[in-house]
Write an enzyme that holds these catalytic residues in place. Structure first.
Site, mmCIF file in Angstrom:
data_model
loop_
_atom_site.group_PDB
_atom_site.id
_atom_site.type_symbol
_atom_site.label_atom_id
_atom_site.label_comp_id
_atom_site.label_asym_id
_atom_site.label_seq_id
_atom_site.Cartn_x
_atom_site.Cartn_y
_atom_site.Cartn_z
ATOM 1 N NE ARG A 1 10.180 15.465 -4.938
ATOM 2 C CZ ARG A 1 9.590 17.118 -5.163
ATOM 3 N NH1 ARG A 1 8.109 17.914 -5.706
ATOM 4 N NH2 ARG A 1 10.961 18.195 -4.644
ATOM 5 C CE1 TYR B 1 -1.204 -6.307 3.593
ATOM 6 C CE2 TYR B 1 -1.219 -4.195 3.527
ATOM 7 C CZ TYR B 1 -0.496 -5.100 3.303
ATOM 8 O OH TYR B 1 0.808 -5.686 3.671
ATOM 9 C CG ASP C 1 -5.800 -2.615 -1.039
ATOM 10 O OD1 ASP C 1 -5.488 -3.080 -1.682
ATOM 11 O OD2 ASP C 1 -5.116 -2.368 -0.100
ATOM 12 C CE LYS D 1 2.087 -7.935 -0.782
ATOM 13 N NZ LYS D 1 1.005 -7.221 -0.293
HETATM 14 C C1 PLP Z 1 0.462 -6.476 0.115
HETATM 15 C C2 PLP Z 1 -0.709 -5.371 0.098
HETATM 16 C C3 PLP Z 1 -0.947 -3.635 0.571
HETATM 17 C C4 PLP Z 1 0.361 -3.340 0.443
HETATM 18 O O1 PLP Z 1 1.588 -2.947 -0.538
HETATM 19 P P1 PLP Z 1 3.214 -3.023 -0.050
HETATM 20 O O2 PLP Z 1 3.454 -2.643 -1.206
HETATM 21 O O3 PLP Z 1 3.370 -4.119 1.085
HETATM 22 O O4 PLP Z 1 2.925 -1.458 1.193
HETATM 23 C C5 PLP Z 1 -1.846 -3.385 0.348
HETATM 24 N N1 PLP Z 1 -2.482 -4.066 -0.061
HETATM 25 C C6 PLP Z 1 -3.213 -4.800 0.177
HETATM 26 C C7 PLP Z 1 -4.431 -5.706 -0.056
HETATM 27 C C8 PLP Z 1 -2.101 -5.737 0.270
HETATM 28 O O5 PLP Z 1 -2.035 -7.014 -0.454
#
Ligand code: PLP
Length: 256
Positions: free
Chosen positions: A47, A100, A172, A197
């Site tokens: 971990r 988000y 973010d 993503k």
């Molecule tokens: C998809 C996304 C997230 C979250 O990611 P996950 O891996 O699906 O939990 C956070 N912020 C933005 C802007 C996103 O597009």
């Protein structure tokens, strides 16, 4: 672009192979206590880090230009990790209204339960964010471009105003990625990305990470350790593989 291809690689430690090994492991064995003590800080338990997680976090650290990268099992868990790194009970958080949706849910649910108050501001606020700050405002959260209407925020102006009042800036940065927006260079203290993503790029993994500048690196390490967050080795392998082509994929994405 070179750092995308070479980051996290150390062929001397990988028996000459180009890519780091995918280590599936929890317990780490040592022949003697002296060996274990000598290795302190390297690998002690799955971990806390493996050659695979270290290769990925080293490569992302190079890309971000920050001080420390913590890996999380999804983008949402990376968002909550960053918020919990910067906030405690009694604090106030300024959150961009175009954020988000699951981030909003974390603020209105978990953070509220933990005694943190969130208020939402217009994405176009710029330096006027200082008018919204309260004595207990400890973090300003930006998402630029924002979900899903893609407002672009004046991050340096917001960061300047936040820092002048002693608040941390969390971003973010999923949409731009650290390839197109070097968040730390524009005043961001904790930069979050959903690796699910563009880093993964092939819809086959879940991952996130938080990059901290020097001022927030220790707090990020401590919070990440306390929450027990880590990623699966095969997902980390896929993320490293995705990183190698991130530049060409995003260039095409942008041109198309
Ligand atoms: C998809 C996304 C997230 C979250 O990611 P996950 O891996 O699906 O939990 C956070 N912020 C933005 C802007 C996103 O597009």
């Amino acid at each position: 672009m070179t750092e995308l291809v070479l980051g996290g690689r150390s062929s001397d430690e990988q028996f000459g192979f180009v890519n780091p090994p995918v280590v599936h492991g929890s317990t780490v064995l040592w022949s003697t206590v002296a060996d274990f003590k000598a290795a302190r800080g390297r690998y002690t338990y799955g971990r806390r880090g493996t050659p695979t997680s270290e290769a990925l976090s080293d490569a992302l650290k190079l890309l971000e230009g920050g001080q420390h990268v913590a890996l999380a099992p999804s983008g949402v868990s990376a968002v909550s990790l960053a918020l919990m790194t910067a906030l405690k009970s009694g604090d106030h958080l300024l959150m961009v209204d175009t954020v988000y949706e699951p981030t909003r849910r974390f603020c209105d649910g978990m953070l509220r339960r933990m005694g943190v108050e969130t208020s939402y501001y217009d994405a176009s606020v710029g330096a006027h964010v200082s008018d919204l700050m309260r004595p207990n405002t400890k973090a300003v959260f930006v998402e630029s471009p924002g979900s899903l209407t893609f407002e672009v925020q004046d991050v340096p102006a917001i960061a300047g105003a936040a820092h002048a009042r002693g608040a941390a800036v969390i971003m973010d940065n999923t949409w731009a990625t650290p390839l197109f927006f070097k968040a730390h260079d524009h005043g961001v203290d904790l930069a979050v990305s959903a690796g699910t993503k563009y880093l993964g790029g092939h819809a086959d993994l879940m991952m996130g990470w938080v990059s901290a500048n020097a001022a927030h690196a220790a707090a990020l390490r401590t919070t990440h350790g306390a929450l027990g967050l880590c990623c699966g080795p095969d997902d980390m392998f896929l993320a490293l593989r995705g990183l190698r082509t991130l530049g060409v994929r995003l260039a095409h994405h942008q041109a198309a």
